[in-house]
Write a protein that holds these residues in place. Structure first.
Motif, mmCIF file in Angstrom:
data_model
loop_
_atom_site.group_PDB
_atom_site.id
_atom_site.type_symbol
_atom_site.label_atom_id
_atom_site.label_comp_id
_atom_site.label_asym_id
_atom_site.label_seq_id
_atom_site.Cartn_x
_atom_site.Cartn_y
_atom_site.Cartn_z
ATOM 1 N N ASP A 1 63.975 47.667 87.040
ATOM 2 C CA ASP A 1 64.531 46.315 87.038
ATOM 3 C C ASP A 1 65.796 46.201 87.880
ATOM 4 N N GLY A 2 66.122 47.246 88.635
ATOM 5 C CA GLY A 2 67.272 47.195 89.537
ATOM 6 C C GLY A 2 68.539 47.783 88.947
ATOM 7 N N ARG A 3 68.545 48.094 87.654
ATOM 8 C CA ARG A 3 69.737 48.674 87.052
ATOM 9 C C ARG A 3 69.850 50.164 87.399
ATOM 10 N N THR A 4 71.054 50.685 87.183
ATOM 11 C CA THR A 4 71.305 52.120 87.385
ATOM 12 C C THR A 4 71.963 52.669 86.136
ATOM 13 N N PHE A 5 71.397 53.768 85.586
ATOM 14 C CA PHE A 5 71.978 54.447 84.432
ATOM 15 C C PHE A 5 72.621 55.755 84.903
ATOM 16 N N GLU A 6 73.615 56.177 84.139
ATOM 17 C CA GLU A 6 74.224 57.487 84.354
ATOM 18 C C GLU A 6 73.979 58.321 83.100
ATOM 19 N N ARG A 7 73.528 59.583 83.297
ATOM 20 C CA ARG A 7 73.150 60.420 82.165
ATOM 21 C C ARG A 7 73.989 61.692 82.132
ATOM 22 N N ASP A 8 74.447 62.066 80.917
ATOM 23 C CA ASP A 8 75.113 63.338 80.673
ATOM 24 C C ASP A 8 74.285 64.125 79.662
ATOM 25 N N TYR A 9 74.240 65.460 79.863
ATOM 26 C CA TYR A 9 73.520 66.328 78.920
ATOM 27 C C TYR A 9 74.432 67.469 78.480
ATOM 28 N N ARG A 10 74.420 67.796 77.180
ATOM 29 C CA ARG A 10 75.177 68.926 76.649
ATOM 30 C C ARG A 10 74.334 69.637 75.591
ATOM 31 N N PRO A 11 74.160 70.979 75.725
ATOM 32 C CA PRO A 11 73.587 71.726 74.597
ATOM 33 C C PRO A 11 74.619 71.795 73.475
ATOM 34 N N ILE A 12 74.207 71.697 72.235
ATOM 35 C CA ILE A 12 75.130 71.709 71.103
ATOM 36 C C ILE A 12 74.687 72.744 70.081
ATOM 37 N N GLU A 13 75.677 73.402 69.484
ATOM 38 C CA GLU A 13 75.391 74.407 68.465
ATOM 39 C C GLU A 13 75.200 73.720 67.121
ATOM 40 N N LEU A 14 74.060 73.979 66.491
ATOM 41 C CA LEU A 14 73.743 73.433 65.173
ATOM 42 C C LEU A 14 73.466 74.584 64.211
ATOM 43 N N PRO A 15 73.565 74.354 62.927
ATOM 44 C CA PRO A 15 73.322 75.451 61.962
ATOM 45 C C PRO A 15 71.968 76.118 62.151
ATOM 46 N N GLY A 16 70.947 75.356 62.571
ATOM 47 C CA GLY A 16 69.617 75.929 62.721
ATOM 48 C C GLY A 16 69.300 76.398 64.127
ATOM 49 N N GLY A 17 70.268 76.397 65.008
ATOM 50 C CA GLY A 17 70.025 76.807 66.385
ATOM 51 C C GLY A 17 70.696 75.843 67.363
ATOM 52 N N ASP B 1 75.102 52.417 81.308
ATOM 53 C CA ASP B 1 74.697 51.459 82.340
ATOM 54 C C ASP B 1 75.833 51.295 83.341
ATOM 55 N N ILE B 2 75.629 51.785 84.586
ATOM 56 C CA ILE B 2 76.674 51.713 85.608
ATOM 57 C C ILE B 2 76.276 50.758 86.735
ATOM 58 N N THR B 3 75.398 49.821 86.419
ATOM 59 C CA THR B 3 74.894 48.908 87.460
ATOM 60 C C THR B 3 76.034 48.146 88.125
ATOM 61 N N GLU B 4 76.905 47.514 87.320
ATOM 62 C CA GLU B 4 78.000 46.736 87.891
ATOM 63 C C GLU B 4 78.935 47.619 88.708
ATOM 64 N N LEU B 5 79.208 48.826 88.221
ATOM 65 C CA LEU B 5 80.077 49.740 88.957
ATOM 66 C C LEU B 5 79.479 50.084 90.311
#
Length: 846
Positions: free
Chosen positions: A596-612, A621-625
């Motif tokens: 639809d013409g928009r642009t998203f910005e994505r961040d990824y981080r692995p996180i430590e949890l009790p089960g692994g 949404d960084i479309t306006e930027l």
């Protein structure tokens, strides 16, 4: 060993130039201008190529500057003749006949630089800079060659192999003769085949050596140990240390290093390790100050450690010991005793990779022939099992570790263990035989009394957690009925746990609120790739049905497939998620294009949890930027295009006119020439102002400590040069010994434009005053001033009320002020003129 010669100072040494030009007058003029540009220059001239060769045979020159079109031989033919005798001597082809054919011919003949003659005298400045640069490079190369020759002589006196290869190992650049002693093959073999040395590396180590070579070619220093098998000798162990050398572009151009024979050291180590590691006890070596030198395999394996994890640290700061303060104290005490020559022994608790152990610990000193302690040997024998059996026996004696009291059917104390004594801060003798409610009177009318009396009446056990004000703490309490009609109480204080739990609950509340109010979409996955949590913004961004609560536990892979059609490259969206999870490395600011013409910005981080390990995703949404960035770039491109047109279409004719004006002044004396010069200067100012506003006005250069008085005086001398009666005054001596952190050129430009504005509007007899204010300075004049209703307009580009004004001067002043983070305002001067105040400036004393 002889020292290397000191480097020649190429910035002060005389620079001899041979200029070959068939026009004697032009040759003499060029020589004159070059010697004016740089007092190091000594220019000799020749009018044809043959004469130039004769001059080269008679004297030494640092550089040749030659015309192309000359009788007898062209400049390129002259260059070819020079290269036969002087292959490295700098040669600049300086010609009015500029063409791609001539340039290509000159480059093929080995020309150092190529410069086309231009109109005007500024070309000689350019020529002088070119000559200075090529000579500096030529002299530097010669100095390097001399240094390399001397280093080569030194290299032959070392017992190590010294080498230098090209960055891709395709050519041997240097290898000293020690190589032949260790490898048993001549250096010439490696010169012919740069990989010949690999043939005599042990087959099991050869791939290791090749990997090291690749790492070095990729730009990483490396250290490696491997075996060498000479043709007629036993194998040897060697250690190599190498590093890459980079050029200015970051490309690896050289590999340098050394290789040392460590065969004897390896044999000593082998014998030592055979004894050191052939034991089931923990053994190490310490410096007298307690620094660990070595630890045996038994100790390292127990801790799940590598040697590098512990060696070099004080023993009390190593993994085994650092988590137990009492053990640390004992180890410190043991080191102190041992370095004073005493044997030390005690029991300590140490940490392993999967368990804690109790060891019979000792430190024995080792002394030299003078009785000085030179080494400490710590040793530990695992006695965990023995201590465990002892503890079991003690536990039977002590029954349990909880605080325990018993009362009979009449609520009289019949038993109090040691832990209860400590908890109540009372001795057993003070409690036995006393009434329970008398001692714990604050328990009446509380949950404690309610629960205890219910157990006494129903004979059913109970457990609960409650705060007891008399002991000022929280307790986990279990009460059991006894066969004699009484009750047995078990007390465990849990005050700290309760406080931690309360803090955790508060933290969770804050994090939950933050999670729901973030302006970005957030999704957390558990180790099985099921939704752990998601916020409302995530649903808004992807237009997901349902609610964040309803999606908890859903399959994240299926969710990714569902929303993938939202993106331009749906397959890439799904595949990239799998890649990030597989790599387990954080990733930020990945841009995703939507259909639809928009642009998203994505961040990824692995996180430590009790089960692994889980996964955290953040979408924004960084479309306006992006749209703002693109609009800004288009504006910059238009300004650059405009500046290019101005520079090309105005600058070139202006330069021609200025050059012709100089020639006209030499040919005749006319009153019209001054008017022409004034007009050209105005055009030049307009061009400079427009170009600066279009290109450079966006930013400033580096900030340096600038002497304010010098900048002011310099700017005034330039602007008031042709105005005899204009006067510059200082309101005080504040600027004599102060500096400003500023861009020198831009600060000078600011003052020039303010002074020009004052002279333009105040006339040739205007008086300009510069003075200081609390956090800056001012410039005012005694001219007509600026009406209050026009003061805002004066900083607009193109605004001017004077016939000679460009309309850009004060606009440039405002740009310079803002680029430095300062502020400027216009007000009335002391004598009715205009006053410009610049504030926000920080002065420093010289």
């Amino acid at each position: 060993m002889s020292a290397l010669s000191p480097p020649v100072d190429i910035t002060t040494e005389a620079l001899r130039v041979l200029h070959v030009e068939d026009d004697p007058d032009l040759a003499a003029l060029t020589a004159t201008y070059l010697e004016r540009e740089d007092d190091r220059f000594e220019v000799a001239t020749a009018t044809r190529a043959t004469e130039g060769l004769d001059r080269l045979a008679e004297a030494n020159f640092d550089c040749i500057v030659s015309d192309y079109d000359m009788p007898g031989a062209t400049g390129v033919e002259f260059l070819e003749a020079v290269r036969e005798e002087y292959p490295d001597l700098p040669f600049i082809l300086y010609t009015g006949k500029g063409s791609e054919e001539v340039a290509s011919e000159a480059i093929s003949a080995g020309v150092t630089d190529y410069l086309q003659k231009e109109a005007g005298t500024s070309q000689y400045t350019v020529l002088a800079h070119r000559i200075s640069n090529v000579v500096a490079q030529y002299r530097s190369r010669r100095a390097v060659e001399e240094t390399e020759q001397k280093l080569s002589q030194l290299a032959e006196k070392t017992d190590d192999i010294l080498f230098m290869f090209t960055g891709d190992w395709s050519e041997l650049l240097f290898l000293n003769s020690t190589f032949e002693d260790i490898w048993g093959i001549p250096v010439e073999r490696v010169e012919e085949n740069p990989e010949a040395f690999l043939e005599h590396i042990h087959p099991e180590d050869r791939d290791h050596a090749r990997r090291s070579m690749k790492r070095l070619s990729a730009g990483h220093p490396d250290e490696i140990e491997y075996r060498v098998v000479p043709p007629d000798d036993d194998q040897r162990w060697v250690r190599g240390q190498s590093k890459p050398i980079f050029d200015d572009d970051g490309t690896v151009t050289r590999i340098v290093g050394f290789v040392r024979d460590i065969s004897e050291q390896k044999e000593r180590n082998r014998r030592f390790e055979a004894i050191f590691n052939n034991t089931y006890t923990f053994v190490g070596l310490l410096e007298p100050d307690g620094t660990l030198i070595e630890a045996n395999d038994t100790a390292l394996s127990f801790g799940g450690l590598d040697r590098e994890d512990v060696v070099g640290k004080p023993l009390w700061e190593t993994y085994w010991v650092q988590s137990n303060e009492e053990t640390q104290r004992i180890v410190r005490e043991g080191v102190e005793h041992a370095r004073n020559g005493e044997l030390f022994r005690d029991e300590i608790r140490v940490r392993g990779s999967d368990r804690e152990a109790v060891i019979d610990f000792s430190i024995r000193p080792v002394t030299d022939e003078h009785g000085e302690v030179t080494l400490l040997i710590p040793e530990g024998r695992d006695i965990t099992e023995r201590k465990r059996e002892e503890n079991k026996r003690q536990q039977i004696i002590d029954r349990v570790t909880d605080a325990i009291v018993e009362v009979d059917a009449d609520w009289t104390f019949t038993l109090v263990n040691e832990q209860a004594e400590e908890l109540y801060d009372m001795d057993e003798e003070d409690l036995l035989g006393r009434d329970f409610w008398e001692v714990f009177h604050e328990a009446r009318d509380t949950r404690f009394e309610e629960e205890y009396r219910r157990v006494m009446e129903t004979r059913e056990p109970t457990s609960f957690v409650e705060h007891f004000s008399q002991l000022d703490g929280w307790f986990d309490i279990s009460a059991y009925p006894k066969e004699n009609g009484g009750i047995e109480f078990y007390f465990v204080e849990v005050t700290e746990q309760r406080e931690r739990q309360h803090e955790l609950e508060q933290t969770n509340t804050v994090l939950s609120t933050l999670f729901e109010t973030l302006p970005v979409g957030v999704l957390a996955e558990d180790p099985g790739r099921n939704v752990l949590a998601a916020n409302e913004r995530m649903f808004d961004l992807f237009d997901l049905p349902g609610s964040p609560e309803a999606v908890v536990g859903a399959d994240c892979e299926r969710l990714a497939d569902q929303v993938s059609d939202t993106f331009v490259d749906s397959e890439r969206f799904v595949r990239r998620i799998a890649e990030l999870i597989a790599n387990r490395e954080p990733k930020s600011n990945e841009e995703l294009a939507l259909r639809d013409g928009r642009t998203f910005e994505r961040d990824y981080r692995p996180i430590e949890l009790p089960g692994g390990e889980g996964h955290l995703w953040v979408y924004k949404d960084i479309t306006e930027l992006k749209e703002r960035e693109q609009a800004l770039q288009r504006e910059r491109d238009r300004l650059d295009e405009f500046a290019g047109v101005v520079s090309h279409d105005l600058r070139n004719p202006l330069s021609v006119a200025q050059g012709r004006l100089e020639l006209a002044r030499e040919a005749c004396d006319s009153g019209h020439l001054d008017a022409i010069e004034t007009a050209l200067q105005r055009i030049d100012r307009i061009t400079e102002d427009v170009l600066w506003l279009a290109r450079e006005g966006r930013d400033i250069g580096s900030l340096d400590a600038v002497a304010v008085r010098d900048v002011i005086d310099g700017a005034w001398n330039i602007v008031a040069d042709r105005t005899e009666h204009a006067e510059l005054r200082y309101a005080g001596d504040e600027f004599s010994l102060v500096t400003i952190e500023a861009d020198d050129d831009r600060l000078r430009q600011l003052f020039e434009n303010l002074f020009s504005n004052a002279i333009e509007h105040g006339g040739g007899d205007v008086t300009v005053t510069v003075g200081a204010v609390d956090d800056g300075f001012y410039v005012e004049d005694d001219g007509p001033g600026i009406p209050e209703d026009r003061r805002h307009d004066v900083f607009a580009a193109g605004y001017s009320t004077g016939e000679a004004g460009t309309g850009f001067g004060l606009s440039i002043v405002k740009r310079v002020v803002e680029a430095h983070g300062w502020e400027i305002r216009v007000t009335d001067g002391t004598d009715g003129g205009a006053r410009f105040e610049i504030t926000g400036v920080e002065f420093t004393s010289e």
